[in-house]
Write a protein that holds these residues in place. Structure first.
Motif, PDB file in Angstrom:
ATOM      1  N   MET A 175       2.464 102.791 -91.149  1.00 28.54           N
ATOM      2  CA  MET A 175       3.560 101.646 -89.781  1.00 28.54           C
ATOM      3  C   MET A 175       4.277 100.696 -90.299  1.00 28.54           C
ATOM      4  O   MET A 175       5.476 100.344 -89.816  1.00 28.54           O
ATOM      5  CB  MET A 175       2.165 101.389 -88.842  1.00 28.54           C
ATOM      6  N   LEU A 176       4.742 100.718 -91.744  1.00 30.17           N
ATOM      7  CA  LEU A 176       5.415  99.282 -92.385  1.00 30.17           C
ATOM      8  C   LEU A 176       6.588 100.262 -92.344  1.00 30.17           C
ATOM      9  O   LEU A 176       7.576  98.906 -92.150  1.00 30.17           O
ATOM     10  CB  LEU A 176       4.602  99.620 -93.490  1.00 30.17           C
ATOM     11  N   TYR A 177       6.925 101.562 -92.848  1.00 30.52           N
ATOM     12  CA  TYR A 177       8.079 101.932 -92.235  1.00 30.52           C
ATOM     13  C   TYR A 177       9.341 101.865 -91.156  1.00 30.52           C
ATOM     14  O   TYR A 177       9.725 101.252 -91.174  1.00 30.52           O
ATOM     15  CB  TYR A 177       8.262 103.082 -92.742  1.00 30.52           C
ATOM     16  N   GLN A 178       8.042 102.162 -89.883  1.00 32.60           N
ATOM     17  CA  GLN A 178       8.688 101.712 -89.131  1.00 32.60           C
ATOM     18  C   GLN A 178       8.925 100.427 -88.620  1.00 32.60           C
ATOM     19  O   GLN A 178       9.751 100.247 -88.226  1.00 32.60           O
ATOM     20  CB  GLN A 178       7.854 102.263 -87.857  1.00 32.60           C
ATOM     21  N   MET A 179       7.847  99.405 -88.720  1.00 34.36           N
ATOM     22  CA  MET A 179       8.195  97.972 -88.926  1.00 34.36           C
ATOM     23  C   MET A 179       9.929  97.793 -89.503  1.00 34.36           C
ATOM     24  O   MET A 179      10.684  96.910 -89.002  1.00 34.36           O
ATOM     25  CB  MET A 179       7.093  97.207 -88.918  1.00 34.36           C
ATOM     26  N   PHE A 180       9.568  98.197 -90.541  1.00 40.15           N
ATOM     27  CA  PHE A 180      10.683  97.697 -91.293  1.00 40.15           C
ATOM     28  C   PHE A 180      12.174  98.245 -90.672  1.00 40.15           C
ATOM     29  O   PHE A 180      13.247  97.222 -90.364  1.00 40.15           O
ATOM     30  CB  PHE A 180      10.601  98.005 -92.575  1.00 40.15           C
ATOM     31  N   VAL A 181      11.991  99.491 -90.226  1.00 36.76           N
ATOM     32  CA  VAL A 181      13.489 100.005 -88.936  1.00 36.76           C
ATOM     33  C   VAL A 181      13.517  98.841 -88.379  1.00 36.76           C
ATOM     34  O   VAL A 181      14.453  98.330 -88.018  1.00 36.76           O
ATOM     35  CB  VAL A 181      13.203 101.346 -88.828  1.00 36.76           C
ATOM     36  N   VAL A 182      12.117  98.419 -87.445  1.00 36.37           N
ATOM     37  CA  VAL A 182      12.695  97.876 -86.546  1.00 36.37           C
ATOM     38  C   VAL A 182      13.285  96.224 -86.490  1.00 36.37           C
ATOM     39  O   VAL A 182      13.798  96.192 -85.949  1.00 36.37           O
ATOM     40  CB  VAL A 182      11.200  97.819 -85.780  1.00 36.37           C
ATOM     41  N   SER A 183      13.003  96.097 -87.342  1.00 32.19           N
ATOM     42  CA  SER A 183      13.141  94.240 -87.964  1.00 32.19           C
ATOM     43  C   SER A 183      13.910  94.367 -88.779  1.00 32.19           C
ATOM     44  O   SER A 183      15.659  93.924 -87.756  1.00 32.19           O
ATOM     45  CB  SER A 183      12.124  93.518 -88.778  1.00 32.19           C
ATOM     46  N   GLY A 184      14.719  95.746 -89.434  1.00 28.13           N
ATOM     47  CA  GLY A 184      16.378  95.750 -89.753  1.00 28.13           C
ATOM     48  C   GLY A 184      17.507  96.037 -88.613  1.00 28.13           C
ATOM     49  O   GLY A 184      18.522  94.810 -88.936  1.00 28.13           O
ATOM     50  N   LEU A 185      16.855  96.889 -87.163  1.00 22.20           N
ATOM     51  CA  LEU A 185      18.121  96.878 -86.399  1.00 22.20           C
ATOM     52  C   LEU A 185      18.022  95.774 -85.831  1.00 22.20           C
ATOM     53  O   LEU A 185      19.207  95.383 -85.162  1.00 22.20           O
ATOM     54  CB  LEU A 185      16.929  98.292 -85.736  1.00 22.20           C
TER      55      LEU A 185
END
Length: 288
Positions: A183-193
Motif C-alpha cells: 500500500m505504501l508504494y501504491q499511495m506514493f504513486v497516487v500522490s505523485g501522479l
C-alpha cells in the motif's frame, strides 16, 4: 478446530477491512473539495502514515525483482484512476448509487481473475457475480446519458473495472510482500501522479476540511486498504471481492445517519441481492 479459528480470524479481518473502507463513500460526499484534491490528500497522508508504520515494524521496503516493483507501481496507477472515477460517481449521485455501482467489480473479477491468473472458472462465482450485477441494475432509473444518476453509474462501473485489475495484481504480490509495504508504494504513486493539483485548486479551503480528510487518509486508506490487501494472502481476489460487496450496505447505513440520505426501494432491493451474494460466498468458503 485450529483451521476453523484461523478461517474465522481471516474472515473477521476481511470484514473489518470492508467496514473501514465503507466510510469512504460518506466521507467522499461529506468533504467539500474537488475529488482530485481529496485523493491527493488522502494518499499523501497515507504515504507518511504507512512509512512510519513500516519503519517501526522493521518491514523490508525493497522488492525481490524489478518485475514485482513494476506491477505494484502499475497497481498504484490503477488505484489512482479507480479513486478518481469513484469519487466522481459519488459527487454526481448519492452514497448508495456511487457505492453500489462500483460493486459490479465482483462480477468483473469473476471473469478477469481466471483469465489473468489462468485458473478455472467457478460456476458459483459466476452466479454470485451476476447476482451482484442484478443488484446494481436496480440502481439505474433509466438508461439515458441525460440522466445524472446513469452517468454516475457509468463512472462507478468504470471504477469497478480498474479496482478489479488492481486487486488481481495485488493478489499475486500479497503472498510475498507485506500488505502495508504494498500500500505504501501504491499511495506514493497516487500522490505523485496528483501532485500537480496543488497548482490548480484553491488550497485555502483545506483547513476547514482537514478533520474528515485525516480520517480518510489515516483510517479508511492506511488501515482499511492495508487489511484488504493483506487478506488476499488467504482468499482469491474473486472471493475477497464478493465478500467485500457488503461494503455498500455499510456505506448506505453511514450515509443515512450522517448525511440523512434515505435509499429508495430499488436501492434496498439491490442491497438485499448483493447481501445474498456476500453471505453465500462466506458460507461456501467456510465449508471448503
Amino acid at each position: 478446530m485450529v483451521e476453523e479459528k484461523a478461517y474465522l480470524k481471516h474472515i473477521f479481518q476481511l470484514n473489518l477491512a470492508v467496514v473501514i473502507i465503507s466510510t469512504s463513500g460518506t466521507l467522499g460526499r461529506y468533504i467539500d473539495l474537488s475529488p482530485f484534491l481529496i485523493i491527493f490528500l488522502r494518499s499523501f497522508i497515507a504515504v507518511w502514515a504507512l512509512l512510519i508504520f513500516c519503519k517501526l515494524k522493521g518491514f523490508k521496503l525493497h522488492f525481490e525483482n524489478n518485475n514485482d516493483l513494476l506491477k505494484v507501481l502499475f497497481a498504484g496507477f490503477l488505484m489512482c484512476a479507480h479513486w478518481l472515477t469513484y469519487f466522481q460517481a459519488l459527487k454526481l449521485s448519492s452514497v448508495a448509487i456511487g457505492m453500489l455501482s462500483i460493486y459490479t467489480y465482483p462480477v468483473i473479477t469473476t471473469f478477469l481473475e481466471p483469465i489473468i491468473r489462468k485458473t478455472g472458472f467457478n460456476k458459483l462465482h459466476l452466479l454470485l457475480g451476476v447476482l451482484v450485477l442484478l443488484g446494481v441494475y436496480f440502481l439505474v432509473p433509466e438508461f439515458s446519458l441525460d440522466n445524472q444518476q446513469t452517468i454516475a453509474v457509468c463512472f462507478g462501473v468504470g471504477s469497478a473495472f480498474l479496482y478489479s485489475l488492481r486487486n488481481i495484481l495485488m493478489k499475486q504480490q500479497a503472498s510475498t510482500y507485506n500488505g502495508s509495504v504494498l500500500m505504501l508504494y501504491q499511495m506514493f504513486v497516487v500522490s505523485g501522479l496528483l501532485l500537480p493539483v496543488l497548482f490548480f485548486f484553491d488550497l485555502s479551503v483545506i483547513p476547514s476540511q482537514l478533520a474528515p480528510v485525516l480520517i480518510l487518509g489515516l483510517f479508511t486508506t492506511s488501515v482499511g486498504h492495508t487489511l484488504l490487501v493483506s487478506s488476499f494472502k488467504y482468499f482469491s481476489a474473486t472471493t475477497a471481492s464478493i465478500i467485500s460487496s457488503a461494503q455498500p450496505i455499510y456505506g448506505i447505513v453511514l450515509g443515512y445517519f450522517i448525511l440523512n440520505e434515505i435509499p429508495s426501494a430499488n436501492t434496498m432491493i439491490g442491497g438485499v441481492l448483493i447481501a445474498a451474494a456476500v453471505f453465500t460466498e462466506i458460507y461456501r468458503s467456510f465449508k471448503k
